[in-house]
Design an enzyme around this catalytic site. Structure first.
Site, short mmCIF file in Angstrom:
data_model
loop_
_atom_site.label_atom_id
_atom_site.label_comp_id
_atom_site.label_asym_id
_atom_site.label_seq_id
_atom_site.Cartn_x
_atom_site.Cartn_y
_atom_site.Cartn_z
N ASP A 1 0.87 -1.19 0.00
CA ASP A 1 0.00 0.00 0.00
C ASP A 1 0.90 1.23 0.00
O ASP A 1 2.13 1.12 -0.08
CB ASP A 1 -0.95 0.00 1.22
CG ASP A 1 -2.27 0.74 0.94
OD1 ASP A 1 -2.21 1.95 0.66
OD2 ASP A 1 -3.33 0.12 1.00
N HIS B 1 -12.88 -1.28 -7.92
CA HIS B 1 -14.08 -0.43 -7.99
C HIS B 1 -13.77 1.06 -7.83
O HIS B 1 -14.61 1.89 -8.11
CB HIS B 1 -15.16 -0.91 -7.00
CG HIS B 1 -14.90 -0.57 -5.57
ND1 HIS B 1 -15.89 -0.62 -4.61
CD2 HIS B 1 -13.78 -0.18 -4.91
CE1 HIS B 1 -15.39 -0.27 -3.44
NE2 HIS B 1 -14.12 0.00 -3.59
C1 LIG Z 1 -10.94 1.22 -0.83
S1 LIG Z 1 -9.43 0.97 0.03
C2 LIG Z 1 -9.41 -0.80 0.20
C3 LIG Z 1 -8.50 -1.27 1.31
C4 LIG Z 1 -8.55 -2.78 1.55
N1 LIG Z 1 -8.17 -3.55 0.39
C5 LIG Z 1 -9.91 -3.21 2.07
O1 LIG Z 1 -10.63 -3.93 1.37
O2 LIG Z 1 -10.23 -2.81 3.19
C6 LIG Z 1 -8.25 1.28 -1.25
C7 LIG Z 1 -6.79 1.11 -0.84
O3 LIG Z 1 -5.97 1.37 -1.99
C8 LIG Z 1 -4.82 2.08 -1.55
N2 LIG Z 1 -4.27 2.82 -2.68
C9 LIG Z 1 -4.85 3.85 -3.34
N3 LIG Z 1 -4.04 4.26 -4.34
C10 LIG Z 1 -2.92 3.48 -4.30
C11 LIG Z 1 -1.76 3.40 -5.10
N4 LIG Z 1 -1.58 4.22 -6.14
N5 LIG Z 1 -0.84 2.44 -4.82
C12 LIG Z 1 -1.03 1.60 -3.76
N6 LIG Z 1 -2.14 1.62 -2.97
C13 LIG Z 1 -3.08 2.55 -3.24
C14 LIG Z 1 -5.36 2.98 -0.46
O4 LIG Z 1 -4.33 3.48 0.37
C15 LIG Z 1 -6.34 2.06 0.24
O5 LIG Z 1 -5.73 1.35 1.28
#
Ligand SMILES: C[S@@+](CC[C@H](N)C(=O)[O-])C[C@H]1O[C@@H](n2cnc3c(N)ncnc32)[C@H](O)[C@@H]1O
Length: 340
Positions: A207, A250
């Site tokens: 992440d 999503h």
């Molecule tokens: C909607 S959350 C889902 C978190 C987890 N998978 C869950 O189901 O609870 C989206 C995740 O994507 C991560 N994220 C967003 N953009 C990112 C990027 N460019 N590279 C890595 N992680 C990213 C965010 O920090 C966040 O933790």
């Protein structure tokens, strides 16, 4: 029941439209109760509204009106003596219980979702979410601004995911000694459940650096079958056998999803797979939670909830074949892609 026996409220659709149009008021009341910490002040049993209002610093009459509405859906209960108490749902609004859902409620009713949903007409008209116009930057940049803002989303997200993580982890099948990469795994709740459920596998939590700083994998104690990998999933994915991609696709449009999946395709081992964990929207008119959260994606992000056929198309563009869709009994399914 024949139409003649029904009340006007049941037969005239204007009454239904009236209810739909005011549907936002229940979440408003829920947010107020969660923000004031009402549930935390009922731990020792029911209290009068006057007493409770003093404890939480609220206006007694307005607190009463708020709790009266919430009690219609079994969030708090008013006793015959007029005192309010906890119900199983209200109990989860306490801040100090392990399965607390308070931060999830505060995240889901945060102005970042609330205000953008209020501007949905713009998203429908232009095809672009109003988030950046309202908040001056993309969604995940906003939630990286400072620790307090980040916590609203990431702590809330972790609480929202908590009830589904053990169920999803049990439904996943892994080769016995697989390296499982949780891509965009947040604070690590899913990986924690996977490592507990599958003793042979190793895990990589991937992440953004500021999110990983708050990870929960230390809850495994002596069990050190995990590592952290900070990075950008639009840049690369770390090597592994199985990629968990839960509530990620999503958030993003098709081009962005294909980029993420192509990085998984490049990094995945010969025996590997990608397990996308997201809502799979069914055809037809029936209610489905995926159709609801889809509107949140429309107003705040570039993504959307997808159908099975739409996932198959994304996979095909990224070098995977959709092998199967496993419902989990939560609101999410596991969409399995094998490399081609
Ligand atoms: C909607 S959350 C889902 C978190 C987890 N998978 C869950 O189901 O609870 C989206 C995740 O994507 C991560 N994220 C967003 N953009 C990112 C990027 N460019 N590279 C890595 N992680 C990213 C965010 O920090 C966040 O933790």
């Amino acid at each position: 029941m024949a139409d003649a026996e029904k009340s006007p409220a049941e037969t005239d659709p204007r009454f239904a439209l009236m209810d739909y149009a005011m549907g936002y008021l229940f979440p408003a009341a829920l947010r107020a109760a969660a923000a004031l910490g009402v549930a935390d002040h009922l731990i020792d049993g029911p209290r009068s509204v006057a007493d409770l209002a003093e404890a939480v610093g609220a206006d007694p009459r307005n607190l009463y009106r708020t709790l009266r509405l919430l009690a219609t859906r079994e969030v708090f209960v008013e006793g015959a003596d007029g005192r309010f108490g906890l119900t199983p749902a209200a109990e989860l609004l306490r801040g100090d219980v392990p399965s607390s859902f308070r931060s999830a409620v505060l995240m889901l009713t945060d102005p970042t979702f609330w205000r953008t949903a209020g501007e949905l007409t713009e998203a429908v008209r232009t095809g672009t979410a109003p988030f950046e116009r309202l908040f001056g930057m993309p969604f995940f940049d906003h939630f990286a601004r400072d620790a307090e803002t980040a916590a609203v989303f990431h702590v809330g997200m972790a609480a929202m995911s908590d009830p589904e993580n053990p169920i999803v982890a049990r439904a996943c099948e892994f080769p016995p000694d697989a390296v499982v990469v949780d891509l965009g795994g947040g604070h690590g709740g899913l990986l924690l459940a996977v490592l507990r459920e599958h003793p042979g596998v190793r895990g990589v939590l991937f992440d953004q650096p500021h999110v990983l700083r708050e990870h929960r994998l230390g809850e495994l104690g002596e069990d050190d079958r995990w590592e952290l990998a900070a990075g950008d999933f639009f840049g690369a994915a770390p090597p592994g056998d199985v990629y968990l991609v839960k509530r990620i696709l999503h958030d993003w449009d098709d081009e962005q999803c294909v980029r993420i999946l192509r990085h998984c395709r490049r990094a995945v081992s010969g025996r590997g797979r990608v397990l996308v964990v997201d809502a799979v929207v069914p055809p037809g008119n029936d209610p489905d939670p995926g159709k609801v959260i889809d509107i949140l994606m429309m107003s705040s992000l570039t993504g959307r909830e997808r159908t099975r056929a739409e996932f198959a198309e994304l996979f095909a563009r990224a070098g995977f074949r959709l092998a199967r869709v496993l419902p989990t009994g939560t609101r999410l399914s596991i969409v399995e892609g094998v490399p081609v």
